[in-house]
Write a protein that holds these residues in place. Sequence first.
Motif, PDB file in Angstrom:
ATOM      1  N   PRO A  22      52.451  63.420  39.901  1.00 53.61           N
ATOM      2  CA  PRO A  22      53.542  64.365  39.624  1.00 53.61           C
ATOM      3  C   PRO A  22      53.892  64.486  38.143  1.00 53.61           C
ATOM      4  CG  PRO A  22      54.088  63.006  41.510  1.00 53.61           C
ATOM      5  CD  PRO A  22      52.822  62.453  40.946  1.00 53.61           C
ATOM      6  N   ASN A  23      53.852  63.368  37.402  1.00 48.59           N
ATOM      7  CA  ASN A  23      54.191  63.456  35.978  1.00 48.59           C
ATOM      8  C   ASN A  23      53.205  64.323  35.205  1.00 48.59           C
ATOM      9  OD1 ASN A  23      52.253  61.280  36.371  1.00 48.59           O
ATOM     10  ND2 ASN A  23      52.636  60.701  34.242  1.00 48.59           N
ATOM     11  N   VAL A  24      51.928  64.336  35.606  1.00 46.47           N
ATOM     12  CA  VAL A  24      50.942  65.171  34.928  1.00 46.47           C
ATOM     13  C   VAL A  24      51.163  66.635  35.306  1.00 46.47           C
ATOM     14  CG1 VAL A  24      48.480  65.672  34.660  1.00 46.47           C
ATOM     15  CG2 VAL A  24      49.274  63.310  34.746  1.00 46.47           C
ATOM     16  N   ALA A  25      51.429  66.916  36.568  1.00 47.73           N
ATOM     17  CA  ALA A  25      51.713  68.293  36.995  1.00 47.73           C
ATOM     18  C   ALA A  25      52.938  68.831  36.253  1.00 47.73           C
ATOM     19  CB  ALA A  25      51.920  68.341  38.502  1.00 47.73           C
ATOM     20  N   GLU A  26      53.982  68.018  36.136  1.00 45.86           N
ATOM     21  CA  GLU A  26      55.182  68.428  35.405  1.00 45.86           C
ATOM     22  C   GLU A  26      54.867  68.656  33.933  1.00 45.86           C
ATOM     23  OE1 GLU A  26      57.990  65.319  36.198  1.00 45.86           O
ATOM     24  OE2 GLU A  26      58.031  65.800  38.346  1.00 45.86           O
ATOM     25  N   TRP A  27      54.009  67.798  33.366  1.00 45.04           N
ATOM     26  CA  TRP A  27      53.604  67.943  31.964  1.00 45.04           C
ATOM     27  C   TRP A  27      52.933  69.292  31.744  1.00 45.04           C
ATOM     28  CZ3 TRP A  27      48.780  68.310  29.535  1.00 45.04           C
ATOM     29  CH2 TRP A  27      48.765  68.073  28.159  1.00 45.04           C
ATOM     30  N   VAL A  28      52.040  69.683  32.643  1.00 44.51           N
ATOM     31  CA  VAL A  28      51.350  70.967  32.523  1.00 44.51           C
ATOM     32  C   VAL A  28      52.336  72.117  32.713  1.00 44.51           C
ATOM     33  CG1 VAL A  28      49.602  72.469  33.554  1.00 44.51           C
ATOM     34  CG2 VAL A  28      49.110  70.048  33.212  1.00 44.51           C
ATOM     35  N   GLU A  29      53.170  72.033  33.736  1.00 43.03           N
ATOM     36  CA  GLU A  29      54.106  73.113  34.034  1.00 43.03           C
ATOM     37  C   GLU A  29      55.140  73.313  32.929  1.00 43.03           C
ATOM     38  OE1 GLU A  29      53.779  75.273  36.479  1.00 43.03           O
ATOM     39  OE2 GLU A  29      51.995  74.211  37.148  1.00 43.03           O
ATOM     40  N   ARG A  30      55.458  72.261  32.203  1.00 42.28           N
ATOM     41  CA  ARG A  30      56.461  72.344  31.133  1.00 42.28           C
ATOM     42  C   ARG A  30      56.006  73.296  30.032  1.00 42.28           C
ATOM     43  NH1 ARG A  30      57.178  66.977  30.296  1.00 42.28           N
ATOM     44  NH2 ARG A  30      55.780  66.920  28.535  1.00 42.28           N
ATOM     45  N   GLY A  31      54.704  73.441  29.860  1.00 41.37           N
ATOM     46  CA  GLY A  31      54.171  74.370  28.867  1.00 41.37           C
ATOM     47  C   GLY A  31      54.132  73.785  27.467  1.00 41.37           C
ATOM     48  N   ARG A  32      53.400  74.439  26.594  1.00 42.55           N
ATOM     49  CA  ARG A  32      53.204  74.000  25.233  1.00 42.55           C
ATOM     50  C   ARG A  32      53.288  75.210  24.306  1.00 42.55           C
ATOM     51  NH1 ARG A  32      53.911  70.826  27.895  1.00 42.55           N
ATOM     52  NH2 ARG A  32      53.087  68.833  28.413  1.00 42.55           N
ATOM     53  N   THR A  33      53.461  74.956  23.016  1.00 41.41           N
ATOM     54  CA  THR A  33      53.442  76.029  22.022  1.00 41.41           C
ATOM     55  C   THR A  33      52.444  75.696  20.930  1.00 41.41           C
ATOM     56  OG1 THR A  33      55.219  75.018  20.727  1.00 41.41           O
ATOM     57  CG2 THR A  33      55.871  76.589  22.446  1.00 41.41           C
ATOM     58  N   ASP A  34      51.972  76.719  20.255  1.00 42.32           N
ATOM     59  CA  ASP A  34      51.004  76.522  19.175  1.00 42.32           C
ATOM     60  C   ASP A  34      51.599  75.791  17.979  1.00 42.32           C
ATOM     61  OD1 ASP A  34      48.885  77.676  20.478  1.00 42.32           O
ATOM     62  OD2 ASP A  34      49.184  79.652  19.590  1.00 42.32           O
ATOM     63  N   ASP A  35      52.916  75.865  17.810  1.00 44.73           N
ATOM     64  CA  ASP A  35      53.511  75.282  16.600  1.00 44.73           C
ATOM     65  C   ASP A  35      53.826  73.795  16.721  1.00 44.73           C
ATOM     66  OD1 ASP A  35      55.604  75.521  18.381  1.00 44.73           O
ATOM     67  OD2 ASP A  35      56.960  76.483  16.983  1.00 44.73           O
ATOM     68  N   MET A  36      53.384  73.161  17.800  1.00 49.79           N
ATOM     69  CA  MET A  36      53.583  71.718  17.936  1.00 49.79           C
ATOM     70  C   MET A  36      52.743  70.985  16.900  1.00 49.79           C
ATOM     71  SD  MET A  36      53.514  71.346  22.086  1.00 49.79           S
ATOM     72  CE  MET A  36      54.048  69.643  22.134  1.00 49.79           C
ATOM     73  N   ASP A  37      53.242  69.855  16.406  1.00 53.66           N
ATOM     74  CA  ASP A  37      52.500  69.051  15.446  1.00 53.66           C
ATOM     75  C   ASP A  37      51.254  68.469  16.098  1.00 53.66           C
ATOM     76  OD1 ASP A  37      54.360  69.493  13.485  1.00 53.66           O
ATOM     77  OD2 ASP A  37      55.466  67.655  13.870  1.00 53.66           O
ATOM     78  N   GLY A  38      50.270  68.151  15.279  1.00 56.27           N
ATOM     79  CA  GLY A  38      49.049  67.518  15.774  1.00 56.27           C
ATOM     80  C   GLY A  38      47.850  68.424  15.631  1.00 56.27           C
ATOM     81  N   GLU A  39      46.730  67.901  16.084  1.00 59.53           N
ATOM     82  CA  GLU A  39      45.447  68.614  15.966  1.00 59.53           C
ATOM     83  C   GLU A  39      45.103  69.369  17.214  1.00 59.53           C
ATOM     84  OE1 GLU A  39      43.012  65.234  14.989  1.00 59.53           O
ATOM     85  OE2 GLU A  39      43.464  65.497  12.881  1.00 59.53           O
TER      86      GLU A  39
END
Length: 96
Positions: free
Chosen positions: A79-96
């Motif tokens: 469930p924590n991985v499914a929630e991680w995916v569903e939460r979404g991401r943005t291009d401006d996040m730090d990192g590579e």
Amino acid sequence: MASYVLIAVHYGTQTKRNEEISAKIGRAKDWAKFMPSTWLIWTGLSPAAWFDRISPLLAKNDTLFVAEVTYNWKGRVPPNVAEWVERGRTDDMDGE
């Protein structure tokens, strides 16, 4: 543009390098580890770039699979991985 990339390692030898691989993956914008040697990362780098970073850490008999994952996915993950995916991401996040 950032995308989801799946990284899976199968060790054909006794030498497991999860800590070293995790350190490399930790440089991604965001990531989730949901099996002992499988990560789903959010990254601006290509699968080929991740392959080039991780493959030197592996032994000759180890297997490495790296692939871009579309948002249209199906799977049975914790469930924590499914929630991680569903939460979404943005291009401006730090990192590579």
